[in-house]
Every structure is written in C-alpha cells, then in structure tokens.
Design a protein around this motif. Structure first.
Motif, PDB file in Angstrom:
ATOM      1  N   ARG A   1      -3.115  10.104 -69.914  1.00  0.00           N
ATOM      2  CA  ARG A   1      -4.293   9.154 -69.577  1.00  0.00           C
ATOM      3  C   ARG A   1      -4.523   8.031 -70.846  1.00  0.00           C
ATOM      4  N   PHE A   2      -4.185   8.621 -72.118  1.00  0.00           N
ATOM      5  CA  PHE A   2      -4.506   7.541 -73.301  1.00  0.00           C
ATOM      6  C   PHE A   2      -3.388   6.716 -73.144  1.00  0.00           C
ATOM      7  N   VAL A   3      -2.109   6.959 -72.744  1.00  0.00           N
ATOM      8  CA  VAL A   3      -0.881   6.170 -72.891  1.00  0.00           C
ATOM      9  C   VAL A   3      -1.081   5.140 -71.709  1.00  0.00           C
ATOM     10  N   GLN A   4      -1.716   5.844 -70.561  1.00  0.00           N
ATOM     11  CA  GLN A   4      -1.737   4.944 -69.435  1.00  0.00           C
ATOM     12  C   GLN A   4      -2.735   3.979 -69.615  1.00  0.00           C
ATOM     13  N   ASP A   5      -3.940   4.135 -70.396  1.00  0.00           N
ATOM     14  CA  ASP A   5      -4.946   3.283 -70.354  1.00  0.00           C
ATOM     15  C   ASP A   5      -4.396   2.288 -71.738  1.00  0.00           C
TER      16      ASP A   5
ATOM     17  N   LEU B   1      -3.850 -14.539 -63.066  1.00  0.00           N
ATOM     18  CA  LEU B   1      -2.452 -14.139 -63.525  1.00  0.00           C
ATOM     19  C   LEU B   1      -2.201 -12.736 -63.006  1.00  0.00           C
ATOM     20  N   ALA B   2      -1.134 -12.349 -62.422  1.00  0.00           N
ATOM     21  CA  ALA B   2      -0.811 -11.172 -61.886  1.00  0.00           C
ATOM     22  C   ALA B   2       0.642 -10.671 -62.529  1.00  0.00           C
ATOM     23  N   SER B   3       0.834  -9.401 -62.711  1.00  0.00           N
ATOM     24  CA  SER B   3       2.056  -8.663 -62.917  1.00  0.00           C
ATOM     25  C   SER B   3       2.161  -7.381 -62.428  1.00  0.00           C
ATOM     26  N   PRO B   4       3.349  -7.032 -61.930  1.00  0.00           N
ATOM     27  CA  PRO B   4       3.731  -5.857 -61.033  1.00  0.00           C
ATOM     28  C   PRO B   4       3.567  -4.467 -62.118  1.00  0.00           C
ATOM     29  N   VAL B   5       3.032  -3.546 -61.786  1.00  0.00           N
ATOM     30  CA  VAL B   5       2.703  -2.442 -62.664  1.00  0.00           C
ATOM     31  C   VAL B   5       4.170  -1.563 -62.536  1.00  0.00           C
ATOM     32  N   SER B   6       5.292  -2.156 -61.970  1.00  0.00           N
ATOM     33  CA  SER B   6       6.355  -1.168 -61.745  1.00  0.00           C
ATOM     34  C   SER B   6       6.823  -0.810 -63.130  1.00  0.00           C
ATOM     35  N   GLY B   7       6.859  -1.648 -64.220  1.00  0.00           N
ATOM     36  CA  GLY B   7       7.277  -1.607 -65.388  1.00  0.00           C
ATOM     37  C   GLY B   7       6.490  -0.469 -66.154  1.00  0.00           C
ATOM     38  N   THR B   8       5.287  -0.484 -65.959  1.00  0.00           N
ATOM     39  CA  THR B   8       4.278   0.200 -66.629  1.00  0.00           C
ATOM     40  C   THR B   8       4.415   1.523 -66.015  1.00  0.00           C
TER      41      THR B   8
ATOM     42  N   SER C   1       5.974   7.286 -66.277  1.00  0.00           N
ATOM     43  CA  SER C   1       7.027   8.318 -65.417  1.00  0.00           C
ATOM     44  C   SER C   1       7.990   8.965 -66.402  1.00  0.00           C
ATOM     45  N   GLU C   2       8.721   8.187 -67.445  1.00  0.00           N
ATOM     46  CA  GLU C   2       9.686   8.388 -68.244  1.00  0.00           C
ATOM     47  C   GLU C   2       8.722   9.289 -69.327  1.00  0.00           C
ATOM     48  N   LEU C   3       7.627   8.992 -69.909  1.00  0.00           N
ATOM     49  CA  LEU C   3       6.911   9.352 -70.850  1.00  0.00           C
ATOM     50  C   LEU C   3       6.441  11.056 -70.188  1.00  0.00           C
TER      51      LEU C   3
ATOM     52  N   ARG D   1       8.198  12.547 -67.973  1.00  0.00           N
ATOM     53  CA  ARG D   1       9.366  13.542 -67.878  1.00  0.00           C
ATOM     54  C   ARG D   1       9.734  13.983 -69.398  1.00  0.00           C
ATOM     55  N   THR D   2       9.659  13.325 -70.510  1.00  0.00           N
ATOM     56  CA  THR D   2       9.807  13.585 -71.792  1.00  0.00           C
ATOM     57  C   THR D   2       8.932  14.638 -72.165  1.00  0.00           C
ATOM     58  N   LEU D   3       7.670  14.311 -71.733  1.00  0.00           N
ATOM     59  CA  LEU D   3       6.648  15.245 -72.090  1.00  0.00           C
ATOM     60  C   LEU D   3       6.787  16.827 -71.504  1.00  0.00           C
ATOM     61  N   LEU D   4       7.007  16.713 -70.429  1.00  0.00           N
ATOM     62  CA  LEU D   4       7.460  17.814 -69.565  1.00  0.00           C
ATOM     63  C   LEU D   4       8.597  18.682 -70.069  1.00  0.00           C
ATOM     64  N   THR D   5       9.460  17.881 -70.291  1.00  0.00           N
ATOM     65  CA  THR D   5      10.767  18.523 -71.318  1.00  0.00           C
ATOM     66  C   THR D   5      10.424  19.270 -72.326  1.00  0.00           C
ATOM     67  N   ALA D   6       9.689  18.562 -73.181  1.00  0.00           N
ATOM     68  CA  ALA D   6       9.089  19.190 -74.665  1.00  0.00           C
ATOM     69  C   ALA D   6       8.027  20.163 -74.474  1.00  0.00           C
ATOM     70  N   MET D   7       7.446  20.155 -73.451  1.00  0.00           N
ATOM     71  CA  MET D   7       6.258  21.341 -73.028  1.00  0.00           C
ATOM     72  C   MET D   7       7.162  22.549 -72.652  1.00  0.00           C
ATOM     73  N   LEU D   8       8.254  22.384 -71.679  1.00  0.00           N
ATOM     74  CA  LEU D   8       9.265  23.617 -71.491  1.00  0.00           C
ATOM     75  C   LEU D   8       9.561  24.046 -72.522  1.00  0.00           C
ATOM     76  N   ALA D   9      10.261  23.144 -73.720  1.00  0.00           N
ATOM     77  CA  ALA D   9      10.843  23.798 -74.684  1.00  0.00           C
ATOM     78  C   ALA D   9      10.121  24.461 -75.413  1.00  0.00           C
ATOM     79  N   ALA D  10       8.918  23.891 -75.775  1.00  0.00           N
ATOM     80  CA  ALA D  10       7.804  24.418 -76.463  1.00  0.00           C
ATOM     81  C   ALA D  10       7.115  25.862 -75.838  1.00  0.00           C
ATOM     82  N   LEU D  11       7.182  25.874 -74.632  1.00  0.00           N
ATOM     83  CA  LEU D  11       6.785  27.099 -73.826  1.00  0.00           C
ATOM     84  C   LEU D  11       7.725  28.105 -74.232  1.00  0.00           C
ATOM     85  N   LEU D  12       9.238  27.974 -73.985  1.00  0.00           N
ATOM     86  CA  LEU D  12      10.147  28.790 -74.281  1.00  0.00           C
ATOM     87  C   LEU D  12      10.330  29.356 -75.777  1.00  0.00           C
TER      88      LEU D  12
END
Length: 467
Positions: free
Chosen positions: A33-37, A149-156, A161-163, A165-176
């Motif tokens: 939520r913080f990164v999104q905002d 002024l308008a800009s597509p949110v696809s880049g954001t 999404s990449e964040l 995925r990275t967070l999920l990977t880190a969470m799984l590793a930390a969980l193990l």
C-alpha cells in the motif's frame, strides 16, 4: 468424547509459524500500500509539474507555438494533455485521438474552486486505465477552462506487480528459514522438557541422585537449578530418614537386649520360687536379685524417657548459683558406699567459694552418672573430684585410676547402649553418658574425656562463668 492430545512440539511450531505468517501478511499489505501510494503520488507530482509549465506557456504571446514543443516531449514519456474550456470543449490540440473531456459535476466544482483535480486510477473515460490531473486555467481573473494531463498506469502497475513478486519470493524464503529455525528451537525446548520429565519420573521412583544440566540462562535453566536443589534436599532428607530408621532399629534391638537379661533373671527366680526349686536359705538372695533387676529395668525406662525429653527440648532447666564444693560433697556422700564395695576411695578438691550457675538436680544426675562409670571400671583405686576456674570457665573434673578406655572407643561412649570391650569386664555405659552429654550441652557447657588404657580416665566439664 476424549480430548485428543497435542504434542508440545506441534504447539510450538504452530505458534511460531502463525505469528510469522500474520506478521508477514500485515507487513506485506502495508508495504504494498505504501509503495502504491508513493508511485501514484510521484506520478501525480510529475503531471502537476508539467501542467504548471503548460499554464505558464498559455499566458505567453504565442500559446499555440509554445505548446507545440511539449507535445513531442510528453508523448515520448507516454503522457497526453489537452486544454479545454468551460464547456469541456478541447481547445488544444485538435485531435480525434483524445476523447472529449467528461468531468463530473463534483470534479468541476474542484476546478471552479481553483484547486487541482487528481484521479489516481480511471478505467471508464479513457481507452486505458490512466492517472490524470486537471489544473484550472484562469484568464483575465476568470476561469477560462483547464489543462488535463493523463498517463497510463501500466508502468506503475508493472512496477507494483514486480514488487509483489519479489516480496512474495522473499516471504517464501524467509518462511522456509523461519520454519527451519522454529523446528530446531522447538526440538531443543521439547528435548529439555523430556529430560526434565524423565528426571521427575526417576525422582518419583525414589532415585534422588539425578541431576539436570544448569547451562541454560533462561527459565529452563532456573527450573533445572530449582530441580537440582529439590533433589539435593530430598537426598539429604532420605539419608536422614534412613539414619533415623537405622537408629530406631538399633534402639529397639538394644532395648530388647538390655531388658532381656533382667527379665530373664526375674522370670527365673519367680519360677524357682513358684515351684519350690529354690532352697529356703537361697530365697532371700533370689528376692534381692529380683529387686535389683527390677530397679535396673526402672532405671532403663527412666533413662530412655530422660533422653527423649532432652532430645525433643522438653526439659526445662531451673538454674541457680551453686557452690561447687557443696555439689561435690553431695556426690561423694551418695557414692561412697558403692565405691567402698569395690575398694575405691573418693577424694574432693575444690577452690573456696567457687560457684556454677546450673540446675542443681540435673547436675547431680550428670556427676552421678560419671562417678558410677568410674566406680564400675575401677577396683581398689581412687576417684578424684575437683573443681577450679580457668579462662572464664568453671571446670569440674572427675578422674579415676581404673582400666581406662581404648582410643578408638572414646568417641563412641556417648552413644546410647554402647558397651565396652569384653576385656574390661562386664561393664557398659548404657544411656547414662548419652544423657550426660546432652544435659551438659543444654547448660551451654561442653564435656571431654581423656583416657589411657590401664591408667584411668578423666572427664572434664566446662561451664562459662556467669557475669
């Protein structure tokens, strides 16, 4: 229905993992939520910055020419802009690629107040999901329209999404890793509990020598120390119980042995008298024997009662100041006849006006017991009673010229029913000297014995001088 038992190991594992999962979930949601905002806010600030520059160019002498340079620059960054009037008509650029502006009444109110309209995600009014801002355009001190002024949110979205995925990977590793650590820690705690359980089972079976390692610096270590203290005390208590039980058995055996002899003699004389097997001239002697053995039994019972009263602190001393010479003369008067029967002489030596603060009756009992033993082991000799003062103590000493005591027996004479060596005749110390030692210590004094085989024995009693 019987409750199912859940091992402590699984309870620990479950508690550790549940705490970790909940913590990861909360932190992940907050972080996303913080990164999104932050991403949307950064995009909005970028759009507002370009919007302010466009408004500045609109106020210049050639607005259309000035805006032309922004079109290619913003398109390269995938940003589109329009200038619109109060009727939502597009003033610049004239292009069919950009749809007409369709702001809601509430959004127009924001612009009319002179504020910047910000929409982080819009999925309905544009072909793509966009982030847009609309800034009010004021000309001649009145609202002329605005800049959008308008800009597509696809880049954001891709960045988020990449964040994720990275967070999920880190969470799984930390969980193990957490699962492995939780398993090891749970194993450690459970093994320590199992060790304590086995030790407790051994204690319940009567094994008090078991010890637990006290290496842990936590509650388990404290529990191990408390457990070891408990087993140490239980071991000492068990030893004391065994000693008391052995003493009880020995006491019963000694009392039975001591009573058997006089009872056998009494029963024999009575049976002889009943069946007329004892001749007339021997009957008087038999009656005297019965009388003596009866007195011996009574003395044995009284000595046991005295001994137990002293050991259980049931004896109350009535102390008074006594002249030692008077005390020794009383003992001499009482014991002269018994001493004469064995050819012994009692002598007294006492310092003039020397005094001791004692219970008179108990002190007579103490000295009588000692002198009796001296008479018992002395024949045709001397027994000397002396009293004197030395270094803050009043001293009473009883010496004899009897057969003496073996060195290895000196420390044993204070025991109940201790019997001397056969070579010393039929003598025995019985309970007398045990009571003597207890009474002297009850007075706050001490008693010691010196002896040499064949040359006699000396008992020395010391009492602190009363101030």
């Amino acid at each position: 229905m019987k409750n199912r038992r859940i091992n402590y190991f699984y309870q620990l594992m479950g508690s550790h993992l549940s705490i970790l999962l909940i913590s990861f979930l909360i932190l992940s949601l907050l972080f996303v939520r913080f990164v999104q905002d932050f991403a949307y806010e950064d995009k909005v600030q970028e759009l507002e910055s370009y919007g302010q520059q466009i408004l500045t160019e609109l106020e210049g002498p050639r607005p259309a020419a000035n805006l032309e340079q922004y079109v290619s620059i913003l398109q390269a960054q995938n940003i589109n802009f329009i200038v619109f009037d109060q009727q939502s008509r597009i003033l610049y650029p004239i292009s069919e690629a950009f749809p007409p502006v369709a702001l809601t009444r509430e959004e127009w109110h924001v612009i009319e107040r002179g504020e910047t309209l910000v929409v982080n995600r819009d999925v309905e009014r544009f072909e793509d999901t966009v982030t847009f801002v609309a800034l009010p355009y004021v000309a001649d001190n009145r609202l002329a329209g605005g800049v959008l002024l308008a800009s597509p949110v696809s880049g954001t979205s891709e960045m988020i999404s990449e964040l994720n995925r990275t967070l999920l990977t880190a969470m799984l590793a930390a969980l193990l890793i957490a699962l492995l650590l939780s398993y090891l820690l749970s194993k450690l705690h459970v093994s320590r509990l199992q060790r304590m359980r086995k030790a407790t089972a051994m204690v319940s079976e009567g094994n008090y020598d078991v010890k637990l390692p006290e290496s842990g610096r936590d509650e388990f270590g404290d529990l191990a120390r408390d457990f070891n203290n408990m087993t140490t005390k239980l071991h000492k208590s068990n030893e004391e119980i065994e000693r008391l039980e052995n003493r009880r058995r020995q006491f019963m055996a000694d009392v039975s042995h001591e009573m058997r002899t006089p009872l056998t003699a009494i029963a024999g004389v009575i049976e002889g008298l009943r069946t007329n097997m004892i001749e007339e001239e021997q009957r008087e002697r038999g009656m005297n024997l019965v009388s003596e053995e009866t007195k011996r039994l009574m003395r044995l019972v009284n000595e046991n009662l005295d001994y137990e009263k002293i050991r259980s602190n049931q004896v109350t001393l009535l102390k008074e100041t006594v002249e030692t010479q008077e005390l020794l003369e009383i003992i001499k008067e009482q014991m002269d006849f018994q001493a004469a029967e064995k050819g012994n002489v009692i002598h007294i030596t006492a310092e003039p006006r020397q005094q001791v603060h004692v219970d008179m009756d108990r002190m007579i009992q103490v000295l009588t017991n000692i002198v009796k033993n001296s008479i018992q082991f002395t024949e045709n000799g001397e027994i000397r009673l002396s009293a004197y003062t030395e270094a803050g103590y009043s001293v009473i000493r009883v010496e004899d010229t009897g057969s003496g005591i073996d060195v290895e027996e000196i420390d044993l004479i204070w025991r109940r029913f201790f019997k001397s060596d056969v070579s010393r005749g039929s003598g025995q110390f019985g309970l007398g000297l045990s009571i003597v030692k207890q009474l002297v210590e009850l007075h706050g004094g001490d008693i010691e014995v010196e002896s040499e085989k064949g040359k006699g024995t000396a008992f020395t009693i010391r009492f602190p001088v009363e101030q």
